[in-house]
Design a protein around this motif. Structure first.
Motif, short mmCIF file in Angstrom:
data_model
loop_
_atom_site.label_atom_id
_atom_site.label_comp_id
_atom_site.label_asym_id
_atom_site.label_seq_id
_atom_site.Cartn_x
_atom_site.Cartn_y
_atom_site.Cartn_z
N ILE A 77 0.86 -1.19 0.00
CA ILE A 77 0.00 0.00 0.00
C ILE A 77 0.89 1.23 0.00
CG2 ILE A 77 -1.77 1.26 1.27
CD1 ILE A 77 -2.71 -1.47 2.35
N PRO A 78 0.69 2.14 -0.95
CA PRO A 78 1.55 3.34 -1.02
C PRO A 78 1.44 4.20 0.24
CG PRO A 78 0.38 3.04 -3.07
CD PRO A 78 -0.22 2.07 -2.09
N ARG A 79 2.38 5.09 0.36
CA ARG A 79 2.41 6.02 1.49
C ARG A 79 1.20 6.96 1.41
NH1 ARG A 79 5.43 7.98 -2.59
NH2 ARG A 79 5.30 10.19 -3.03
N PHE A 80 0.96 7.65 2.50
CA PHE A 80 -0.12 8.65 2.56
C PHE A 80 0.11 9.72 1.49
CE2 PHE A 80 -3.41 10.92 4.81
CZ PHE A 80 -3.14 12.24 4.53
N ASN A 81 -0.94 10.02 0.72
CA ASN A 81 -0.83 11.05 -0.30
C ASN A 81 -2.21 11.57 -0.64
OD1 ASN A 81 -0.69 12.47 -2.81
ND2 ASN A 81 1.26 11.48 -3.22
N ARG A 82 -2.47 12.83 -0.38
CA ARG A 82 -3.75 13.43 -0.71
C ARG A 82 -3.73 14.17 -2.05
NH1 ARG A 82 -7.29 16.25 3.87
NH2 ARG A 82 -8.36 14.36 4.52
N GLU A 83 -2.58 14.25 -2.68
CA GLU A 83 -2.46 15.00 -3.93
C GLU A 83 -2.92 14.22 -5.15
OE1 GLU A 83 -1.66 18.25 -3.86
OE2 GLU A 83 -1.67 17.94 -1.68
N ILE A 115 -8.20 -2.77 3.31
CA ILE A 115 -9.16 -1.68 3.08
C ILE A 115 -8.92 -0.53 4.05
CG2 ILE A 115 -11.62 -1.07 3.24
CD1 ILE A 115 -12.20 -3.95 2.15
N VAL A 116 -8.75 -0.84 5.32
CA VAL A 116 -8.52 0.18 6.34
C VAL A 116 -7.20 0.91 6.08
CG1 VAL A 116 -8.04 0.54 8.81
CG2 VAL A 116 -9.96 -0.92 8.10
N ASN A 117 -6.14 0.17 5.82
CA ASN A 117 -4.84 0.78 5.55
C ASN A 117 -4.91 1.72 4.35
OD1 ASN A 117 -2.41 0.22 7.14
ND2 ASN A 117 -2.98 -1.92 6.86
N ALA A 118 -5.54 1.29 3.27
CA ALA A 118 -5.63 2.13 2.08
C ALA A 118 -6.48 3.37 2.35
CB ALA A 118 -6.21 1.34 0.91
N TYR A 173 -2.25 2.82 14.08
CA TYR A 173 -3.56 3.41 13.82
C TYR A 173 -3.48 4.35 12.62
CZ TYR A 173 -1.71 7.65 15.92
OH TYR A 173 -0.95 8.76 16.18
N GLY A 174 -4.65 4.72 12.17
CA GLY A 174 -4.80 5.70 11.10
C GLY A 174 -6.12 6.40 11.29
#
Length: 192
Positions: A77-83, A115-118, A173-174
């Motif tokens: 799963i890729p890193r956090f990215n909102r862009e 699903i949660v991680n993504a 957590y996320g």
């Protein structure tokens, strides 16, 4: 031909490893597809992500790096990215992307954890399932999908129509949110 004679389509999902495919060809194909249907979504595999050794890109789609509207990853799963949106693709089974008679389905808690991680990283999951040779879905798969549906009925508000964050996820957590409201903190656990 498909777009002109059978569309409109919502999305095109490419999956190729052609060594003859180039960034220039991918960029031109992407532009052609958007000229025929401006609202269609196309994954970054229209470009040459495989040829550049990027099966699991740590980068995301940008004009300078890749054609396409969203990134696709299969390995992790890729890193956090909102862009830029991403999609994590994972098989329902342990051995194959398609139906295989002796395949063992990954446990439900692994599907949920993906699903949660993504979601906490602001992405989507594509769960790879396939029908048997006669076109039906195997009863074991159907039952596990029912259990996933039950889980989503209870906890889907923390997944559907959310964005990852505002807190970046870590190993424990996320979080997801809806606009400026509805913060959900999700604990990563191997137990359902």
């Amino acid at each position: 031909e498909l777009t002109e004679n059978y569309g409109p389509f919502l999305a095109w999902w490419f999956d190729m490893r052609a060594t003859s495919w180039t960034h220039d060809r991918g960029t031109r194909l992407y532009a052609c597809m958007r000229s025929l249907q401006p609202d269609v979504l196309v994954n970054n595999r229209v470009d040459t992500c495989y040829d550049r050794g990027l099966d699991n890109p740590t980068w995301f789609v940008t004009q300078g790096r890749s054609a396409g509207d969203y990134a696709v990853s299969e390995i992790s799963i890729p890193r956090f990215n909102r862009e830029v949106p991403f999609e994590y693709c994972v098989s329902a089974g342990q051995q194959s992307w398609f139906w295989k008679p002796d395949d063992v389905y990954r446990p439900l808690n692994e599907w949920i954890l993906d699903i949660v991680n993504a979601a906490c990283r602001d992405g989507n999951v594509l769960l790879g399932i396939g029908p048997m040779a006669d076109g039906r879905y195997e009863p074991r798969l159907v039952e596990q999908l029912r259990h996933l549906g039950t889980w989503l009925k209870h906890y889907g508000d923390s997944i559907y129509d959310t964005r990852g964050g505002p807190f970046k996820p870590n190993a424990w957590y996320g979080s997801t949110c809806k606009g400026n409201n509805g913060l959900s903190t999700l604990k990563f656990s191997s137990k359902v």
